[in-house]
Design an enzyme around this catalytic site. Structure first.
Site, short mmCIF file in Angstrom:
data_model
loop_
_atom_site.label_atom_id
_atom_site.label_comp_id
_atom_site.label_asym_id
_atom_site.label_seq_id
_atom_site.Cartn_x
_atom_site.Cartn_y
_atom_site.Cartn_z
N TRP A 228 -3.75 -9.04 -4.14
CA TRP A 228 -3.39 -10.06 -3.19
C TRP A 228 -3.57 -11.54 -3.63
O TRP A 228 -2.95 -12.37 -3.10
CB TRP A 228 -3.97 -9.79 -1.78
CG TRP A 228 -3.29 -8.70 -1.04
CD1 TRP A 228 -4.27 -7.52 -0.61
CD2 TRP A 228 -2.12 -8.45 -0.68
NE1 TRP A 228 -3.26 -6.81 -0.06
CE2 TRP A 228 -1.95 -7.25 0.21
CE3 TRP A 228 -0.97 -9.32 -0.49
CZ2 TRP A 228 -0.85 -6.91 0.61
CZ3 TRP A 228 0.01 -8.89 0.08
CH2 TRP A 228 0.00 -7.69 0.66
N ARG B 70 -7.36 -0.91 11.70
CA ARG B 70 -6.02 -0.30 11.01
C ARG B 70 -6.49 0.48 9.94
O ARG B 70 -7.63 0.96 9.72
CB ARG B 70 -5.33 -1.50 10.58
CG ARG B 70 -6.08 -2.42 9.53
CD ARG B 70 -5.11 -3.73 9.26
NE ARG B 70 -5.89 -4.55 8.07
CZ ARG B 70 -6.26 -5.64 8.25
NH1 ARG B 70 -6.45 -5.92 9.63
NH2 ARG B 70 -6.82 -6.36 7.43
N GLU C 239 -10.28 -2.52 3.73
CA GLU C 239 -9.12 -1.88 4.31
C GLU C 239 -8.71 -0.40 3.54
O GLU C 239 -9.56 0.00 2.87
CB GLU C 239 -7.82 -2.61 3.57
CG GLU C 239 -8.12 -4.18 4.27
CD GLU C 239 -6.89 -5.04 3.90
OE1 GLU C 239 -6.24 -5.83 4.79
OE2 GLU C 239 -6.38 -5.24 2.93
N PHE D 137 1.97 -0.95 10.00
CA PHE D 137 1.08 -1.04 8.94
C PHE D 137 0.52 0.49 8.20
O PHE D 137 1.17 1.48 8.72
CB PHE D 137 -0.16 -1.79 9.49
CG PHE D 137 -0.03 -3.39 9.29
CD1 PHE D 137 1.47 -3.73 9.04
CD2 PHE D 137 -1.07 -4.10 9.60
CE1 PHE D 137 1.50 -5.23 9.24
CE2 PHE D 137 -0.75 -5.35 9.29
CZ PHE D 137 0.39 -6.15 9.34
N ASP E 190 0.82 -1.18 -0.13
CA ASP E 190 -0.24 -0.03 -0.14
C ASP E 190 0.95 1.50 -0.04
O ASP E 190 1.94 1.39 0.74
CB ASP E 190 -0.78 0.14 1.12
CG ASP E 190 -1.56 -1.04 1.66
OD1 ASP E 190 -1.60 -1.99 0.86
OD2 ASP E 190 -2.12 -1.18 2.63
N TRP F 53 6.36 -10.00 1.36
CA TRP F 53 5.81 -9.21 2.45
C TRP F 53 6.19 -9.83 3.76
O TRP F 53 6.54 -10.79 4.14
CB TRP F 53 4.16 -9.39 2.35
CG TRP F 53 3.40 -8.65 3.18
CD1 TRP F 53 2.80 -7.57 3.02
CD2 TRP F 53 3.03 -9.05 4.77
NE1 TRP F 53 2.29 -7.07 4.07
CE2 TRP F 53 2.29 -7.93 5.16
CE3 TRP F 53 3.18 -10.02 5.51
CZ2 TRP F 53 1.57 -7.77 6.52
CZ3 TRP F 53 2.76 -10.22 6.88
CH2 TRP F 53 2.10 -8.90 7.26
#
Ligand code: FRU
Length: 431
Positions: free
Chosen positions: A302, A149, A200, A78, A22, A46
């Protein structure tokens, strides 16, 4: 040594060596565009999440810097955002030397007593984003939640507003603060529309309506999986925001069905930011001059991100895009254009009448029955993952007789801006 199987893109940001997901902390500050991003400083996979950093004078040529926010034994860094605290409301700088403040999610590791939770933290920089210090009172906002988050903070009147997610509940939560340290809960939005996967990286901003003397608010919600092209995608809601609560103009049936087909009318009836496979974690820059609203997405999915044949720097961001709204018969729609800094001759232009098909470096672009489709099956390197070979499509509003498309092809990607930017399709293609 890491061998790169693909050469570097010309117009798109890509890190030199490391893993990237991101975009984070996008901000224009003192004449420079800052791009922070989810980075694994020690691998092209990752993990060890930290904030990488790059800057640009023009949104197109980027200089990579050292890691801005490092993971520690107890936490990963994050996604999150940056603000310029011009009035030093946080007291993390001085009135004469106000700070840049990063608001990020701490993902607590097994070594931490908070392991199993995610909470929001601050770091600040007094040298224009180069060096960062963690706030001593972290976390500043903790709900005891495992999936709280991706805080996006922006100025609203004389207060700060945060939108973040309860990812597994498909909810955007909204908080307010006067000093970035103390936060007051305001409201929750969702689940709504595409809610099969986690929610997200939300963003909330006001956009002008082209040709009208009015603005509306847009809430971006990235979803994974359950996107319109499969896997990761970005949906949006147009509505109103009073500083505390977001009220969408329309809410139709919510879908939590993970097995919904990609041609399901319900999925297709939601508002999608992009109809391609590779446009995720879309968020906007703070403080863009001239009131411009410019966004970037992570150009990946993803579904197969770990396997794309880019070694060293993996992977790339989308081209930065400038947004506004257009009022159509059935409501407002987000319009996107590549930023005007991109030379016009970087784009190829095609006009497709019904039934037309153009092939661009092997990728087929077709306009048929009011539907624009892009087919990357069998093009270039594509057998590294079974989900990669795919065809994407979007209905073009109004089903015009001829659809005009601007296409940006850059080394390992194709981005299609159709019908003046009312429809975009963004895909990785390893030509
Ligand atoms: C989205 C995301 C965010 C999270 C980050 C971790 O791609 O899962 O929700 O903060 O990536 O790298």
């Amino acid at each position: 040594t890491m061998a790169r199987q693909h050469s570097r893109p010309r117009w798109h940001y890509s890190p030199l060596q490391t893993w990237m997901n991101d975009p984070n902390g996008l901000i224009h500050y003192a004449g420079t565009w800052h791009l922070f991003y989810q980075s694994n400083p020690s691998d092209d996979r990752w993990g060890n999440m930290s904030w990488g950093h790059a800057t640009s004078p023009d949104l197109l040529t980027w200089t990579e810097h050292h890691v801005a926010l490092w993971h520690t034994d107890s936490e990963e860094i994050f996604s999150g955002s940056c603000v310029f605290d011009a009035t030093n409301s946080s007291d993390l700088g001085t009135a004469d030397w106000p700070p840049l403040v990063a608001i990020y999610t701490a993902n607590y590791r097994p070594g931490s007593e908070r392991h199993g939770t995610q909470a929001q933290c601050l770091a600040y920089s007094l040298d224009g984003g180069s060096h960062w210090t963690n706030y001593s009172g972290n976390p500043v906002l903790d709900r005891g939640s495992a999936n709280f988050r991706d805080p996006k903070v922006f100025r609203h009147g004389d207060a700060w507003v945060m939108v973040a997610v309860e990812a597994e509940n498909q909810q955007v939560v909204i908080y307010r603060s006067t000093n970035l340290v103390d936060w007051t809960y305001c409201s929750t939005f969702g689940p709504a529309h595409a809610a099969a996967g986690v929610w997200e990286c939300p963003d909330l901003f006001e956009l002008p309506v082209a040709g009208h003397d009015e603005t509306r608010w847009v809430l971006l919600v990235n979803v994974n999986p359950g996107g319109v092209a499969g896997g990761s995608g970005c949906q949006y809601f147009v509505g109103d925001f009073d500083g505390h609560t977001f009220t969408p103009d329309r809410v139709i049936a919510t879908s939590t069905d993970r097995d919904l087909g990609l041609d399901d009318p319900l999925l297709r009836s939601y508002d999608w930011f992009d109809y391609g496979r590779d446009c995720y974690a879309v968020v906007s820059f703070a403080d863009a001059p001239g009131g411009r609203r410019i966004v970037l997405g992570w150009m990946n999915n993803w579904d197969y991100a770990a396997d794309v044949p880019l070694t060293g720097g993996r992977s790339i961001m989308t081209i930065p895009r400038e947004l506004d709204l257009v009022l159509l018969d059935d409501g407002y729609r987000v319009r996107q254009r590549p930023v005007r800094e991109l030379p016009v001759d970087a784009l190829q232009h095609h006009a497709l009448a019904a039934g037309d098909r153009v092939v661009i470096n092997g990728v087929a672009l077709e306009y048929h029955n009011g539907v624009l489709s892009l087919d990357r099956r069998g093009v270039g390197m594509n057998d590294f993952h079974e989900a990669f070979g795919s065809r994407q499509w979007a209905e073009v509003p109004g089903e015009p007789e001829t659809v005009h498309v601007d296409v940006l092809v850059d080394t390992c990607s194709i981005e299609v801006f159709a019908a003046g930017g009312l429809v975009t399709i963004s895909d990785l293609v390893f030509f």
